[in-house]
Motif scaffolding. Structure first.
Motif: not given
Lengths: 326, 142
Positions: A29, A33-34, A36-37, A148, A151-152, A155, A158-159, B23-24, B27, B31
């Motif tokens: 994760p 997550s990183l 995705l951000s 999770k 889904f991530f 997303l 798509i981006l 997303a930001i 995310g 984290i």
């Protein structure tokens, strides 16, 4: 200049994703997550860049300002073309299909079908598997943990595809992506062919097993019953186990909009034929890999690099403007 | 700042912009909240498989497969970040629930898989985790 930096960042992100999926380290994760951000941040930056140049309002008293306005107008037209491209039906339909696939995966995970319902694969210890899943009082990983990652990934997918679309008006970007990713794609393909190879038995999906067993089921079954994995464990079969008959074929809808554009270009419009040809070729290879290749982490990397090539070709082929940026 | 609403190009840019913002947030939130849960989740999964395997002691093949699942869960968690001491503590807990042979085998596999990791010293782990050290010694004796 800012656009070039964003393009380089996008490439770095794609290469990181490739390394991540090939070494199976993108799933944790934290990394996901990183990823995705950073993708979300890049998309916002790109939007700022696109919309900043569209606003040329106000009076223009002097000649230099008028000249500058002319230059800005050209850039604004290019940006309008990009915004128009992402608002066309093919991209909207594709995004809707991604969401639909994700919703189906959620349904399969929340209300999984019993594994015994699969008629196509005759497991040696199917009763054991049923006991394994029906066991009371055991703590399976929570639904949130399971859902999770998909889904991530959806997303972020798509981006990233939007970012590729927004940069594909630049011919140099598309050319560079071909130069970098096409050889990588074929190297990965060759490496996987040499190390794992093809399946020896093709399993036709069983329509009675219309709903799958949910996320992570295929991995467990392949581990518990390695014969299935080495005999017919393709990406297609894994998808069939996880999302059932519907999910196995739903995946192909994701390449349908791109294929429509390629067909249209090659048969009707006959403009920008080379990207359409490349896109078509890579799509065909991906379908073959999906159906007949034994599933390994490198197959994931093949899919990522292949999808980026297809997205570049698809996006550039679909531009209706006569000439694109250099 | 973004005058998306006034454009004629449709709703797609607005949706994508929202997705990017979402997303930001997602995310960063993920984290912050879930960093430590990965290894604990992997430990839960590993213990669950071991528990199942112990119940199936008569069916050797199935029990073996379940032990493999538990190993995979834990080894994957450690290989992702071998420098995280919590993950090693959790591995020690798992080794504690296993028999001599099984834990020796896992320790051996672990040492083999972590050999190419640059800057990683297994002897440091042996000092802090006595259970792992014991398993390693047993694997040497085999």
């Amino acid at each position: 200049m800012a656009e070039k930096i964003q393009q380089s960042l996008l490439f770095l992100l794609i290469i990181a994703a490739l390394i991540g999926v090939a070494s199976q380290s993108i799933a944790p994760p934290l990394l996901l997550s990183l990823f995705l951000s950073i993708t979300g941040f890049l998309v916002l930056l790109r939007f700022l860049g696109l919309y900043a140049r569209l606003q040329n309002k106000g009076a223009t008293p002097s000649l230099p300002q008028k000249l500058l306005k002319g230059l800005n107008e050209e850039r604004a037209q290019q940006n309008r073309a990009v915004i128009k491209r992402i608002s066309e039906p093919d991209f909207i339909i594709w995004s809707a299909f991604v969401m639909l696939s994700l919703i189906w995966l959620f349904i399969c995970t929340l209300y999984p079908a019993p594994m015994g319902a699969i008629k196509t694969i005759h497991f040696e210890f199917i009763s054991f598997l049923n006991d394994f899943y029906a066991h009371q009082g055991v703590q399976e990983p929570s639904i949130t943990m399971k859902l999770k990652a998909p889904f991530f990934i959806a997303l972020a997918g798509i981006l990233v595809t939007f970012l590729i679309f927004s940069f594909s008006d630049s011919r140099s970007f598309v050319r560079f992506s071909y130069i970098v990713l096409l050889p990588l794609f074929f190297i990965l393909l060759g490496f996987t062919a040499l190390t794992s190879g093809l399946i020896s038995f093709f399993v036709w999906p069983d329509a009675q097993f219309w709903k799958g067993g949910g996320v992570d089921t295929a991995r467990k079954i392949f581990l518990l019953h390695s014969n299935v994995a080495f005999d017919s464990g393709s990406f297609f079969l894994a998808r069939f186990i996880e999302t059932g008959f519907i999910g196995a074929y739903l995946f192909y809808l994701l390449i349908f909009p791109a294929l429509c554009v390629f067909f249209h270009i090659l048969t009707v419009r006959r403009r920008r034929v080379v990207p359409a040809f490349i896109g078509m070729g890579v799509t065909t290879i991906l379908i073959v890999v999906d159906l007949f290749w034994i599933y390994t982490p490198f197959v994931n990397a093949i899919f990522v690099s292949g999808w980026v090539i297809i997205a570049c070709s698809w996006a550039q082929s679909g531009y209706k403007t006569a000439c694109l940026k250099r | 700042m973004l005058s998306i609403r006034h454009r004629k190009e449709g709703f797609m840019p607005s949706i994508l912009c929202f997705c990017a913002f979402f997303a930001i947030c997602l995310g960063i939130m993920s984290i912050v909240i879930n960093t430590d849960k990965t290894s604990i989740h992997q430990k839960d999964a590993a213990l669950y498989y071991i528990d199942q395997a112990k119940q199936l002691s008569n069916h050797t093949l199935q029990a073996k497969s379940l032990y493999e699942l538990s190993e995979q869960s834990m080894i994957n968690a450690i290989i992702v970040d071998p420098f995280d001491p919590i993950r090693w503590q959790l591995l020690s807990e798992i080794l504690f629930t296993l028999g001599k042979d099984q834990s020796a085998m896992i320790a051996q596999k672990m040492a083999h898989r972590l050999k190419p990791t640059p800057g990683f010293d297994l002897s440091g782990i042996e000092k802090t985790e006595p259970r792992f050290k014991l398993a390693m010694t047993q694997s040497m004796q085999r």
